[in-house]
Motif scaffolding. Sequence first.
Motif, PDB file in Angstrom:
ATOM      1  N   GLN A   9     -76.506 -87.482 145.995  1.00 34.29           N
ATOM      2  CA  GLN A   9     -77.005 -87.592 144.626  1.00 34.29           C
ATOM      3  C   GLN A   9     -77.993 -88.753 144.546  1.00 34.29           C
ATOM      4  OE1 GLN A   9     -74.118 -88.936 141.735  1.00 34.29           O
ATOM      5  NE2 GLN A   9     -75.081 -87.740 140.129  1.00 34.29           N
ATOM      6  N   TYR A  10     -79.105 -88.531 143.844  1.00 32.02           N
ATOM      7  CA  TYR A  10     -80.109 -89.563 143.628  1.00 32.02           C
ATOM      8  C   TYR A  10     -80.024 -90.066 142.188  1.00 32.02           C
ATOM      9  CZ  TYR A  10     -82.625 -88.219 147.899  1.00 32.02           C
ATOM     10  OH  TYR A  10     -82.984 -87.961 149.201  1.00 32.02           O
ATOM     11  N   HIS A  11     -80.093 -91.370 142.006  1.00 34.22           N
ATOM     12  CA  HIS A  11     -80.227 -91.961 140.676  1.00 34.22           C
ATOM     13  C   HIS A  11     -81.556 -91.475 140.108  1.00 34.22           C
ATOM     14  CE1 HIS A  11     -81.134 -95.174 137.757  1.00 34.22           C
ATOM     15  NE2 HIS A  11     -79.825 -95.316 137.671  1.00 34.22           N
ATOM     16  N   SER A  12     -81.659 -91.325 138.792  1.00 31.82           N
ATOM     17  CA  SER A  12     -82.882 -90.790 138.179  1.00 31.82           C
ATOM     18  C   SER A  12     -84.127 -91.593 138.547  1.00 31.82           C
ATOM     19  CB  SER A  12     -82.728 -90.708 136.669  1.00 31.82           C
ATOM     20  OG  SER A  12     -82.466 -91.989 136.127  1.00 31.82           O
ATOM     21  N   ALA A  13     -84.002 -92.910 138.699  1.00 33.06           N
ATOM     22  CA  ALA A  13     -85.150 -93.736 139.099  1.00 33.06           C
ATOM     23  C   ALA A  13     -85.616 -93.381 140.514  1.00 33.06           C
ATOM     24  CB  ALA A  13     -84.797 -95.213 139.021  1.00 33.06           C
ATOM     25  N   TRP A  14     -84.676 -92.986 141.375  1.00 37.73           N
ATOM     26  CA  TRP A  14     -85.033 -92.615 142.744  1.00 37.73           C
ATOM     27  C   TRP A  14     -85.810 -91.308 142.767  1.00 37.73           C
ATOM     28  CZ3 TRP A  14     -84.330 -94.572 147.684  1.00 37.73           C
ATOM     29  CH2 TRP A  14     -83.732 -95.830 147.729  1.00 37.73           C
ATOM     30  N   ILE A  15     -85.399 -90.360 141.952  1.00 36.47           N
ATOM     31  CA  ILE A  15     -86.064 -89.058 141.928  1.00 36.47           C
ATOM     32  C   ILE A  15     -87.545 -89.217 141.602  1.00 36.47           C
ATOM     33  CG2 ILE A  15     -86.168 -86.836 140.715  1.00 36.47           C
ATOM     34  CD1 ILE A  15     -83.096 -87.116 140.358  1.00 36.47           C
ATOM     35  N   LYS A  16     -87.856 -90.130 140.694  1.00 31.99           N
ATOM     36  CA  LYS A  16     -89.238 -90.353 140.266  1.00 31.99           C
ATOM     37  C   LYS A  16     -90.069 -91.096 141.305  1.00 31.99           C
ATOM     38  CE  LYS A  16     -87.771 -90.733 135.476  1.00 31.99           C
ATOM     39  NZ  LYS A  16     -87.593 -91.643 134.358  1.00 31.99           N
ATOM     40  N   GLN A  17     -89.428 -91.948 142.122  1.00 32.17           N
ATOM     41  CA  GLN A  17     -90.199 -92.872 142.953  1.00 32.17           C
ATOM     42  C   GLN A  17     -90.092 -92.674 144.456  1.00 32.17           C
ATOM     43  OE1 GLN A  17     -89.303 -96.872 141.760  1.00 32.17           O
ATOM     44  NE2 GLN A  17     -89.909 -96.521 139.671  1.00 32.17           N
ATOM     45  N   VAL A  18     -89.126 -91.902 144.933  1.00 31.38           N
ATOM     46  CA  VAL A  18     -88.934 -91.783 146.376  1.00 31.38           C
ATOM     47  C   VAL A  18     -90.098 -91.005 147.003  1.00 31.38           C
ATOM     48  CG1 VAL A  18     -87.516 -89.690 146.327  1.00 31.38           C
ATOM     49  CG2 VAL A  18     -87.219 -91.323 148.175  1.00 31.38           C
ATOM     50  N   ASP A  19     -90.622 -91.557 148.091  1.00 35.58           N
ATOM     51  CA  ASP A  19     -91.696 -90.842 148.786  1.00 35.58           C
ATOM     52  C   ASP A  19     -91.081 -89.854 149.778  1.00 35.58           C
ATOM     53  OD1 ASP A  19     -91.329 -92.071 151.446  1.00 35.58           O
ATOM     54  OD2 ASP A  19     -92.211 -93.867 150.582  1.00 35.58           O
ATOM     55  N   SER A  20     -91.891 -88.910 150.248  1.00 33.67           N
ATOM     56  CA  SER A  20     -91.366 -87.832 151.094  1.00 33.67           C
ATOM     57  C   SER A  20     -90.810 -88.354 152.419  1.00 33.67           C
ATOM     58  CB  SER A  20     -92.428 -86.768 151.343  1.00 33.67           C
ATOM     59  OG  SER A  20     -93.528 -87.317 152.024  1.00 33.67           O
ATOM     60  N   THR A  21     -91.398 -89.402 152.968  1.00 32.60           N
ATOM     61  CA  THR A  21     -90.908 -89.965 154.228  1.00 32.60           C
ATOM     62  C   THR A  21     -89.508 -90.538 154.062  1.00 32.60           C
ATOM     63  OG1 THR A  21     -93.163 -90.490 154.902  1.00 32.60           O
ATOM     64  CG2 THR A  21     -91.394 -91.614 156.076  1.00 32.60           C
ATOM     65  N   LEU A  22     -89.295 -91.325 153.012  1.00 32.68           N
ATOM     66  CA  LEU A  22     -87.972 -91.888 152.758  1.00 32.68           C
ATOM     67  C   LEU A  22     -86.981 -90.788 152.386  1.00 32.68           C
ATOM     68  CD1 LEU A  22     -86.054 -94.267 152.574  1.00 32.68           C
ATOM     69  CD2 LEU A  22     -86.901 -94.696 150.250  1.00 32.68           C
ATOM     70  N   ASP A  23     -87.408 -89.814 151.618  1.00 36.23           N
ATOM     71  CA  ASP A  23     -86.531 -88.705 151.248  1.00 36.23           C
ATOM     72  C   ASP A  23     -86.036 -87.979 152.495  1.00 36.23           C
ATOM     73  OD1 ASP A  23     -85.222 -86.881 149.414  1.00 36.23           O
ATOM     74  OD2 ASP A  23     -86.778 -85.445 149.955  1.00 36.23           O
ATOM     75  N   GLN A  24     -86.920 -87.726 153.447  1.00 36.64           N
ATOM     76  CA  GLN A  24     -86.523 -87.075 154.701  1.00 36.64           C
ATOM     77  C   GLN A  24     -85.545 -87.951 155.480  1.00 36.64           C
ATOM     78  OE1 GLN A  24     -90.139 -86.088 156.783  1.00 36.64           O
ATOM     79  NE2 GLN A  24     -90.750 -84.579 155.255  1.00 36.64           N
ATOM     80  N   GLN A  25     -85.790 -89.259 155.478  1.00 33.00           N
ATOM     81  CA  GLN A  25     -84.909 -90.199 156.173  1.00 33.00           C
ATOM     82  C   GLN A  25     -83.513 -90.196 155.526  1.00 33.00           C
ATOM     83  OE1 GLN A  25     -86.432 -94.208 156.167  1.00 33.00           O
ATOM     84  NE2 GLN A  25     -84.988 -94.896 157.709  1.00 33.00           N
ATOM     85  N   ILE A  26     -83.466 -90.156 154.201  1.00 38.01           N
ATOM     86  CA  ILE A  26     -82.190 -90.112 153.479  1.00 38.01           C
ATOM     87  C   ILE A  26     -81.445 -88.815 153.793  1.00 38.01           C
ATOM     88  CG2 ILE A  26     -81.148 -89.936 151.169  1.00 38.01           C
ATOM     89  CD1 ILE A  26     -83.529 -91.791 150.238  1.00 38.01           C
ATOM     90  N   GLN A  27     -82.149 -87.695 153.724  1.00 37.93           N
ATOM     91  CA  GLN A  27     -81.537 -86.393 154.005  1.00 37.93           C
ATOM     92  C   GLN A  27     -80.960 -86.352 155.425  1.00 37.93           C
ATOM     93  OE1 GLN A  27     -81.256 -83.774 151.841  1.00 37.93           O
ATOM     94  NE2 GLN A  27     -82.429 -84.688 150.187  1.00 37.93           N
ATOM     95  N   LYS A  28     -81.726 -86.859 156.374  1.00 39.04           N
ATOM     96  CA  LYS A  28     -81.284 -86.870 157.774  1.00 39.04           C
ATOM     97  C   LYS A  28     -80.050 -87.755 157.949  1.00 39.04           C
ATOM     98  CE  LYS A  28     -82.939 -87.927 162.427  1.00 39.04           C
ATOM     99  NZ  LYS A  28     -84.084 -88.418 163.224  1.00 39.04           N
ATOM    100  N   ALA A  29     -80.085 -88.952 157.361  1.00 42.23           N
ATOM    101  CA  ALA A  29     -78.945 -89.871 157.459  1.00 42.23           C
ATOM    102  C   ALA A  29     -77.698 -89.262 156.816  1.00 42.23           C
ATOM    103  CB  ALA A  29     -79.287 -91.205 156.801  1.00 42.23           C
ATOM    104  N   PHE A  30     -77.883 -88.580 155.700  1.00 39.01           N
ATOM    105  CA  PHE A  30     -76.754 -87.936 155.026  1.00 39.01           C
ATOM    106  C   PHE A  30     -76.120 -86.876 155.925  1.00 39.01           C
ATOM    107  CE2 PHE A  30     -75.198 -84.426 152.313  1.00 39.01           C
ATOM    108  CZ  PHE A  30     -74.114 -85.081 151.744  1.00 39.01           C
ATOM    109  N   ILE A  31     -76.937 -86.018 156.490  1.00 32.59           N
ATOM    110  CA  ILE A  31     -76.424 -84.945 157.357  1.00 32.59           C
ATOM    111  C   ILE A  31     -75.711 -85.530 158.579  1.00 32.59           C
ATOM    112  CG2 ILE A  31     -77.145 -83.071 158.922  1.00 32.59           C
ATOM    113  CD1 ILE A  31     -79.316 -82.431 156.749  1.00 32.59           C
TER     114      ILE A  31
END
Length: 130
Positions: free
Chosen positions: A5-27
């Motif tokens: 889950q992303y905090h609403s502030a994260w949804i607005k500001q996260v760049d695609s590189t960090l988002d991919q890094q988060i998704q990978k770390a989560f998995i």
Amino acid sequence: MQQLQYHSAWIKQVDSTLDQQIQKAFIQTRENEDQIIVPLRQAINHKGDYLLTVLLHNREQQILNLSTVHLSVSSLYFQANQQHFSSAEWSVEPMTSAPWTFIFSESNYSGELTDDISNLTIEFTSSNQN
């Protein structure tokens, strides 16, 4: 089952590189019961504060209030320690993982950062889960 889950502030500001890094770390870490906090990035901002971006796994059946967190970070040439992050007004829901950036004031760290976050030792405690 753990959910991301992303905090609403994260949804607005996260760049695609960090988002991919988060998704990978989560998995990679969502089923590892021993891993509560996964470091993603660290930096010193323009104010001189130390920023530590992590993926938090709340594996408990209770809400984790981030304002009650005590965090110690260390590596060979760096140390940071802070209790009660007053700007962390958000909580992590039960059985939920979420990215977050903890901000350490300049007086709460010393040493030099390296680019390699894999050598960080992070001690994470919460004084109040409610």
